[in-house]
Scaffold this motif. Structure first.
Motif, PDB file in Angstrom:
ATOM      1  N   ASP A   1     -15.445  -1.031   6.982  1.00  0.00           N
ATOM      2  CA  ASP A   1     -15.051  -0.441   8.259  1.00  0.00           C
ATOM      3  C   ASP A   1     -13.680   0.220   8.094  1.00  0.00           C
ATOM      4  O   ASP A   1     -12.775  -0.354   7.498  1.00  0.00           O
ATOM      5  N   ALA A   2     -13.530   1.409   8.633  1.00  0.00           N
ATOM      6  CA  ALA A   2     -12.286   2.173   8.481  1.00  0.00           C
ATOM      7  C   ALA A   2     -11.086   1.429   9.059  1.00  0.00           C
ATOM      8  O   ALA A   2      -9.960   1.677   8.656  1.00  0.00           O
ATOM      9  N   THR A   3     -11.312   0.518  10.015  1.00  0.00           N
ATOM     10  CA  THR A   3     -10.199  -0.227  10.601  1.00  0.00           C
ATOM     11  C   THR A   3      -9.879  -1.491   9.821  1.00  0.00           C
ATOM     12  O   THR A   3      -8.872  -2.131  10.076  1.00  0.00           O
ATOM     13  N   GLU A   4     -10.727  -1.863   8.885  1.00  0.00           N
ATOM     14  CA  GLU A   4     -10.501  -3.056   8.072  1.00  0.00           C
ATOM     15  C   GLU A   4      -9.391  -2.775   7.057  1.00  0.00           C
ATOM     16  O   GLU A   4      -9.401  -1.736   6.405  1.00  0.00           O
ATOM     17  N   PRO A   5      -8.440  -3.701   6.926  1.00  0.00           N
ATOM     18  CA  PRO A   5      -7.372  -3.486   5.942  1.00  0.00           C
ATOM     19  C   PRO A   5      -7.957  -3.300   4.539  1.00  0.00           C
ATOM     20  O   PRO A   5      -8.937  -3.952   4.181  1.00  0.00           O
ATOM     21  N   ASP A   6      -7.340  -2.413   3.773  1.00  0.00           N
ATOM     22  CA  ASP A   6      -7.806  -2.165   2.413  1.00  0.00           C
ATOM     23  C   ASP A   6      -6.670  -2.422   1.425  1.00  0.00           C
ATOM     24  O   ASP A   6      -5.591  -2.881   1.802  1.00  0.00           O
ATOM     25  N   VAL A   7      -6.918  -2.119   0.172  1.00  0.00           N
ATOM     26  CA  VAL A   7      -5.957  -2.390  -0.890  1.00  0.00           C
ATOM     27  C   VAL A   7      -4.643  -1.654  -0.645  1.00  0.00           C
ATOM     28  O   VAL A   7      -3.560  -2.196  -0.928  1.00  0.00           O
ATOM     29  N   ILE A   8      -4.708  -0.478  -0.105  1.00  0.00           N
ATOM     30  CA  ILE A   8      -3.485   0.291   0.128  1.00  0.00           C
ATOM     31  C   ILE A   8      -2.636  -0.388   1.196  1.00  0.00           C
ATOM     32  O   ILE A   8      -1.403  -0.471   1.052  1.00  0.00           O
ATOM     33  N   ASP A   9      -3.263  -0.913   2.229  1.00  0.00           N
ATOM     34  CA  ASP A   9      -2.523  -1.646   3.259  1.00  0.00           C
ATOM     35  C   ASP A   9      -1.809  -2.857   2.648  1.00  0.00           C
ATOM     36  O   ASP A   9      -0.651  -3.139   2.976  1.00  0.00           O
ATOM     37  N   VAL A  10      -2.495  -3.572   1.774  1.00  0.00           N
ATOM     38  CA  VAL A  10      -1.909  -4.746   1.121  1.00  0.00           C
ATOM     39  C   VAL A  10      -0.733  -4.337   0.240  1.00  0.00           C
ATOM     40  O   VAL A  10       0.330  -4.971   0.264  1.00  0.00           O
ATOM     41  N   LEU A  11      -0.903  -3.274  -0.528  1.00  0.00           N
ATOM     42  CA  LEU A  11       0.170  -2.840  -1.429  1.00  0.00           C
ATOM     43  C   LEU A  11       1.388  -2.349  -0.655  1.00  0.00           C
ATOM     44  O   LEU A  11       2.529  -2.635  -1.040  1.00  0.00           O
ATOM     45  N   ILE A  12       1.160  -1.642   0.440  1.00  0.00           N
ATOM     46  CA  ILE A  12       2.277  -1.178   1.269  1.00  0.00           C
ATOM     47  C   ILE A  12       2.998  -2.388   1.881  1.00  0.00           C
ATOM     48  O   ILE A  12       4.236  -2.423   1.922  1.00  0.00           O
ATOM     49  N   ALA A  13       2.252  -3.392   2.332  1.00  0.00           N
ATOM     50  CA  ALA A  13       2.879  -4.611   2.869  1.00  0.00           C
ATOM     51  C   ALA A  13       3.714  -5.300   1.789  1.00  0.00           C
ATOM     52  O   ALA A  13       4.823  -5.773   2.066  1.00  0.00           O
ATOM     53  N   ASP A  14       3.206  -5.327   0.556  1.00  0.00           N
ATOM     54  CA  ASP A  14       3.975  -5.885  -0.567  1.00  0.00           C
ATOM     55  C   ASP A  14       5.271  -5.113  -0.766  1.00  0.00           C
ATOM     56  O   ASP A  14       6.334  -5.699  -0.998  1.00  0.00           O
ATOM     57  N   HIS A  15       5.179  -3.779  -0.707  1.00  0.00           N
ATOM     58  CA  HIS A  15       6.376  -2.944  -0.873  1.00  0.00           C
ATOM     59  C   HIS A  15       7.423  -3.293   0.172  1.00  0.00           C
ATOM     60  O   HIS A  15       8.609  -3.452  -0.151  1.00  0.00           O
ATOM     61  N   ARG A  16       6.990  -3.409   1.428  1.00  0.00           N
ATOM     62  CA  ARG A  16       7.936  -3.722   2.512  1.00  0.00           C
ATOM     63  C   ARG A  16       8.555  -5.094   2.311  1.00  0.00           C
ATOM     64  O   ARG A  16       9.749  -5.286   2.519  1.00  0.00           O
ATOM     65  N   GLU A  17       7.737  -6.073   1.906  1.00  0.00           N
ATOM     66  CA  GLU A  17       8.245  -7.417   1.669  1.00  0.00           C
ATOM     67  C   GLU A  17       9.293  -7.415   0.558  1.00  0.00           C
ATOM     68  O   GLU A  17      10.354  -8.039   0.695  1.00  0.00           O
ATOM     69  N   ALA A  18       9.020  -6.711  -0.532  1.00  0.00           N
ATOM     70  CA  ALA A  18       9.968  -6.654  -1.649  1.00  0.00           C
ATOM     71  C   ALA A  18      11.263  -5.964  -1.217  1.00  0.00           C
ATOM     72  O   ALA A  18      12.366  -6.447  -1.531  1.00  0.00           O
TER      73      ALA A  18
END
Length: 189
Positions: free
Chosen positions: A6-23
């Motif tokens: 589903d287009a609204t389901e989080p994908d790998v890019i969402d996870v990687l961007i969240a990692d970037h923000r956390e770092a």
């Protein structure tokens, strides 16, 4: 778990961007913190998060980039060089006294390399991945990346290869040893 993509389901890019923000947030917290013990704990958390993120990218995202992006090989080689530079800086940060100017200098250098890496990925590579890989596959990649981060090493190993096969075969063992060392030394991860 089967994913519908589903287009609204989080994908790998969402996870990687969240990692970037956390770092980036952790690095900023370190810069804003005066106490050496708290800086050390935050630095250990930052290092662990960056190592896990890098390993997961090298295991699953970079092979997808090579397969699906027109300039995938070139982009991956550039990113691997940045990962190697980050690993060297993390190793230096790991060994530096958190109350010294050396620590601050290493942290600043790490932050600059991280900013450049994040900008490359988020402005160039991630939009290309979304354009060239079906949404369902990006969701499947997210699941693989999240699992990889759970078993990945938590400490930098700059002399280890930055390669998918190495991470898949040897990485879980290295990660187990790192997590054991973390527990024995009460290291924050």
């Amino acid at each position: 778990m089967t994913s519908t993509g589903d287009a609204t389901e989080p994908d790998v890019i969402d996870v990687l961007i969240a990692d970037h923000r956390e770092a980036q947030d952790l690095a900023n917290q370190i810069s804003a913190t005066a106490g050496a013990d708290e800086r050390r704990d935050l630095a250990d958390q930052l290092i662990a998060e960056l190592v896990r993120h890098s390993v997961a990218e090298e295991m699953y995202v970079y092979p997808a980039m090579r397969d699906h992006l027109p300039d995938g090989d070139q982009a991956v080689e550039h990113d691997i060089q940045e990962h190697q530079e980050l690993e060297k800086l993390m190793k230096q940060l790991e060994g530096a006294d958190a109350g010294t100017t050396e620590f601050e200098d290493i942290l600043r250098n790490l932050q600059q390399v991280l900013v450049d890496h994040v900008q490359d990925e988020e402005t160039e590579q991630f939009p290309q991945l979304r354009a060239h890989i079906p949404a369902a596959e990006l969701v499947q990649l997210k699941e693989k990346v999240e699992l990889a981060k759970k078993i990945a090493p938590t400490r930098p190993h700059p002399s280890a290869p930055n390669a998918e096969l190495f991470h898949k075969l040897v990485g879980p063992g290295v990660g187990l040893v790192d997590r054991l060392r973390d527990r024995l030394t009460n290291r924050s991860t």
